[in-house]
Scaffold this active site. Sequence first.
Site, short mmCIF file in Angstrom:
data_model
loop_
_atom_site.label_atom_id
_atom_site.label_comp_id
_atom_site.label_asym_id
_atom_site.label_seq_id
_atom_site.Cartn_x
_atom_site.Cartn_y
_atom_site.Cartn_z
CE LYS A 13 -4.38 -16.00 -90.98
NZ LYS A 13 -5.56 -15.58 -91.75
NE ARG A 88 -3.20 -9.78 -92.66
CZ ARG A 88 -3.70 -10.32 -91.55
NH1 ARG A 88 -2.92 -10.76 -90.61
NH2 ARG A 88 -5.00 -10.44 -91.43
NE ARG A 127 -13.39 -13.46 -86.81
CZ ARG A 127 -12.22 -13.41 -87.45
NH1 ARG A 127 -11.45 -14.48 -87.53
NH2 ARG A 127 -11.85 -12.31 -88.06
NE ARG A 159 -11.06 -9.50 -85.78
CZ ARG A 159 -10.09 -10.15 -86.42
NH1 ARG A 159 -9.68 -11.34 -85.98
NH2 ARG A 159 -9.52 -9.65 -87.48
NE ARG A 170 -10.24 -8.49 -92.08
CZ ARG A 170 -10.90 -9.30 -91.25
NH1 ARG A 170 -12.18 -9.09 -90.99
NH2 ARG A 170 -10.28 -10.31 -90.69
P1 AMP Z 1 -6.12 -10.68 -88.12
O1 AMP Z 1 -6.51 -10.77 -86.70
O2 AMP Z 1 -4.90 -11.49 -88.47
O3 AMP Z 1 -7.27 -10.93 -89.07
O4 AMP Z 1 -5.68 -9.14 -88.37
C1 AMP Z 1 -6.59 -8.09 -88.20
C2 AMP Z 1 -6.04 -6.82 -88.83
O5 AMP Z 1 -4.82 -6.46 -88.19
C3 AMP Z 1 -5.70 -6.90 -90.31
O6 AMP Z 1 -6.81 -6.71 -91.16
C4 AMP Z 1 -4.67 -5.78 -90.43
O7 AMP Z 1 -5.30 -4.52 -90.44
C5 AMP Z 1 -3.90 -5.89 -89.12
N1 AMP Z 1 -2.76 -6.83 -89.26
C6 AMP Z 1 -2.60 -8.04 -88.64
N2 AMP Z 1 -1.45 -8.62 -89.02
C7 AMP Z 1 -0.88 -7.77 -89.90
C8 AMP Z 1 0.32 -7.80 -90.67
N3 AMP Z 1 1.15 -8.85 -90.62
N4 AMP Z 1 0.57 -6.75 -91.48
C9 AMP Z 1 -0.24 -5.68 -91.55
N5 AMP Z 1 -1.38 -5.59 -90.88
C10 AMP Z 1 -1.70 -6.62 -90.05
#
Ligand code: AMP
Length: 213
Positions: A13, A88, A127, A159, A170
């Site tokens: 994404k 989400r 990654r 990360r 996750r």
């Molecule tokens: P991402 O970079 O989108 O993979 O997000 C990394 C982490 O940020 C996720 O595993 C969640 O812990 C938190 N996070 C990101 N977006 C959301 C969301 N919309 N709702 C809740 N937690 C989020």
Amino acid sequence: MRIILFGPPGVGKGTQAKILSRELGIVHIASGDILRAAIANGTGLGKKAKTFMDRGELVPDDVVIGIIQERLKEADAGDGFILDGFPRTLPQAEALDKVFKKSGIKVDKVVSMEVDRDILLKRLTSRRVCRSCGAIFNLSVDKIEDSKCPKCGGELYQRDDDREETILRRFEVYINQTKPVKNFYALKKLLVEVDGIGEIRDVTKRLNAALRP
Ligand code: AMP
């Protein structure tokens, strides 16, 4: 255009949203990036979010909804946006729906990127992200030397939530809490599915085709 990019962790994404944002001239809003910036800046929000993120859990809805609501009010989101990583959960999708209804905004498409879990696990463990420019790389695909960003020379890092046990959590969270959001948008006839396997430019082509009216 107003686009929501949807899909499991590691589906691409972020990579694709950056390309589409450039091509379509619309702002890329990634909830994960906003939260990581808050962590890097040592804010109260960042400290709170980090405890959830490090465990592979979702940050509470009220926190994330507030952040995105504020971000969408900024001037650069007025001409369109690509939302990445939000909504989400169903409560997030419903809250976003309310905000859009109130301001007369219509989402054009919700694109769900699809990739098998085994491929996702491999992608996520290899990654690396640039600390300076945010570019995303894959150790098994990209030629990386000395942990330096091939684009800007910045430091590449893994990360904290890209460790295998956190990734598995996750995935679980995605199945239980995030996947139902797909049906929410399918019922609104906004959902299109796109195969996320293959070269980055091929996936971009598929996304562009899916975004055509
Ligand atoms: P991402 O970079 O989108 O993979 O997000 C990394 C982490 O940020 C996720 O595993 C969640 O812990 C938190 N996070 C990101 N977006 C959301 C969301 N919309 N709702 C809740 N937690 C989020």
